[in-house]
Write a protein that holds these residues in place. Structure first.
Motif, PDB file in Angstrom:
ATOM      1  N   UNK A  68      37.772  16.345  47.456  1.00 10.12           N
ATOM      2  CA  UNK A  68      36.917  16.850  46.120  1.00 10.12           C
ATOM      3  C   UNK A  68      35.065  18.031  46.480  1.00 10.12           C
ATOM      4  N   UNK A  69      34.967  18.120  46.853  1.00 10.19           N
ATOM      5  CA  UNK A  69      33.843  18.857  47.364  1.00 10.19           C
ATOM      6  C   UNK A  69      34.645  20.574  46.814  1.00 10.19           C
ATOM      7  N   UNK A  70      35.591  20.898  47.763  1.00 15.86           N
ATOM      8  CA  UNK A  70      36.747  21.922  47.963  1.00 15.86           C
ATOM      9  C   UNK A  70      36.831  22.413  45.988  1.00 15.86           C
ATOM     10  N   UNK A  71      37.234  20.844  45.433  1.00 16.20           N
ATOM     11  CA  UNK A  71      37.668  21.193  44.117  1.00 16.20           C
ATOM     12  C   UNK A  71      36.551  21.257  43.023  1.00 16.20           C
ATOM     13  N   UNK A  72      36.043  21.051  43.300  1.00  9.33           N
ATOM     14  CA  UNK A  72      34.479  21.275  43.118  1.00  9.33           C
ATOM     15  C   UNK A  72      34.000  22.494  42.302  1.00  9.33           C
ATOM     16  N   UNK A  73      33.468  22.946  44.314  1.00  9.65           N
ATOM     17  CA  UNK A  73      33.391  24.656  44.336  1.00  9.65           C
ATOM     18  C   UNK A  73      34.843  25.673  43.769  1.00  9.65           C
ATOM     19  N   UNK A  74      36.223  24.881  43.688  1.00  9.10           N
ATOM     20  CA  UNK A  74      36.570  26.398  43.076  1.00  9.10           C
ATOM     21  C   UNK A  74      36.192  26.223  41.931  1.00  9.10           C
ATOM     22  N   UNK A  75      36.272  24.943  41.267  1.00 11.22           N
ATOM     23  CA  UNK A  75      36.704  24.879  39.741  1.00 11.22           C
ATOM     24  C   UNK A  75      35.122  26.203  39.297  1.00 11.22           C
ATOM     25  N   UNK A  76      33.584  25.686  40.294  1.00  8.83           N
ATOM     26  CA  UNK A  76      32.894  26.460  39.218  1.00  8.83           C
ATOM     27  C   UNK A  76      33.341  28.100  40.157  1.00  8.83           C
ATOM     28  N   UNK A  77      33.628  28.437  40.605  1.00 11.43           N
ATOM     29  CA  UNK A  77      34.093  29.973  41.052  1.00 11.43           C
ATOM     30  C   UNK A  77      35.046  30.107  40.321  1.00 11.43           C
ATOM     31  N   UNK A  78      36.399  29.505  39.669  1.00 10.05           N
ATOM     32  CA  UNK A  78      36.780  30.059  38.610  1.00 10.05           C
ATOM     33  C   UNK A  78      36.792  30.341  37.450  1.00 10.05           C
ATOM     34  N   UNK A  79      35.461  29.784  36.956  1.00  8.30           N
ATOM     35  CA  UNK A  79      34.977  29.763  35.514  1.00  8.30           C
ATOM     36  C   UNK A  79      33.954  30.911  35.791  1.00  8.30           C
ATOM     37  N   UNK A  80      33.177  30.688  36.932  1.00  7.86           N
ATOM     38  CA  UNK A  80      31.834  32.488  37.023  1.00  7.86           C
ATOM     39  C   UNK A  80      33.247  33.223  36.913  1.00  7.86           C
ATOM     40  N   UNK A  81      33.906  33.177  37.659  1.00  8.93           N
ATOM     41  CA  UNK A  81      35.489  34.260  36.970  1.00  8.93           C
ATOM     42  C   UNK A  81      36.011  34.993  36.495  1.00  8.93           C
ATOM     43  N   UNK A  82      36.407  33.604  35.288  1.00  2.00           N
ATOM     44  CA  UNK A  82      36.818  33.895  34.746  1.00  2.00           C
ATOM     45  C   UNK A  82      35.822  34.473  33.145  1.00  2.00           C
ATOM     46  N   UNK A  83      34.610  33.572  32.931  1.00  2.08           N
ATOM     47  CA  UNK A  83      33.834  33.559  31.888  1.00  2.08           C
ATOM     48  C   UNK A  83      32.705  35.027  32.363  1.00  2.08           C
ATOM     49  N   UNK A  84      32.056  35.056  34.169  1.00  5.24           N
ATOM     50  CA  UNK A  84      31.753  36.601  34.148  1.00  5.24           C
ATOM     51  C   UNK A  84      32.146  37.308  34.721  1.00  5.24           C
ATOM     52  N   UNK A  85      33.866  37.646  34.917  1.00  4.91           N
ATOM     53  CA  UNK A  85      34.067  38.088  35.460  1.00  4.91           C
ATOM     54  C   UNK A  85      33.652  38.202  37.311  1.00  4.91           C
ATOM     55  N   UNK A  86      34.556  39.854  37.350  1.00  2.00           N
ATOM     56  CA  UNK A  86      34.145  39.624  38.961  1.00  2.00           C
ATOM     57  C   UNK A  86      32.605  39.129  39.820  1.00  2.00           C
ATOM     58  N   UNK A  87      31.882  40.531  39.493  1.00  7.02           N
ATOM     59  CA  UNK A  87      30.616  39.735  39.984  1.00  7.02           C
ATOM     60  C   UNK A  87      30.224  38.716  39.717  1.00  7.02           C
ATOM     61  N   UNK A  88      30.146  38.066  38.983  1.00  7.22           N
ATOM     62  CA  UNK A  88      29.690  36.837  38.832  1.00  7.22           C
ATOM     63  C   UNK A  88      30.612  35.617  39.631  1.00  7.22           C
ATOM     64  N   UNK A  89      31.749  36.070  40.151  1.00  6.42           N
ATOM     65  CA  UNK A  89      32.233  35.308  40.846  1.00  6.42           C
ATOM     66  C   UNK A  89      31.842  35.838  42.356  1.00  6.42           C
ATOM     67  N   UNK A  90      31.567  36.898  42.598  1.00  4.87           N
ATOM     68  CA  UNK A  90      31.112  36.660  44.353  1.00  4.87           C
ATOM     69  C   UNK A  90      29.754  36.388  44.026  1.00  4.87           C
ATOM     70  N   UNK A  91      29.164  36.578  43.177  1.00 10.01           N
ATOM     71  CA  UNK A  91      27.511  35.517  43.362  1.00 10.01           C
ATOM     72  C   UNK A  91      27.664  33.861  43.153  1.00 10.01           C
TER      73      UNK A  91
END
Length: 63
Positions: A5-28
């Motif tokens: 579940x923790x991995x799912x939440x982290x993956x979703x957070x990274x996906x949202x950051x990558x989708x809405x903020x671009x690659x820089x936000x994903x890395x951050x």
């Protein structure tokens, strides 16, 4: 909470950051997640700061 579940939440957070903020936000988000993970391990007592700065034992813990 299980690790899956923790991995799912982290993956979703990274996906949202990558989708809405671009690659820089994903890395951050990924970098801050790694910092948070390390801080959590220190607080739980799994890691000690001296483990990273000892010399001569080549990764083996002293007993």
């Amino acid at each position: 909470m299980s690790k899956a579940v923790i991995g799912l939440i982290v993956g979703m957070a990274l996906a949202y950051a990558g989708y809405f903020g671009g690659f820089g936000a994903f890395l951050l988000v990924a970098a801050l997640g790694a910092v948070g993970f390390a801080a959590g391990r220190f607080l739980e007592g799994d890691w000690e700061l001296g483990d990273f700065f000892r010399r001569g034992d080549h990764g083996e813990r002293r007993r």
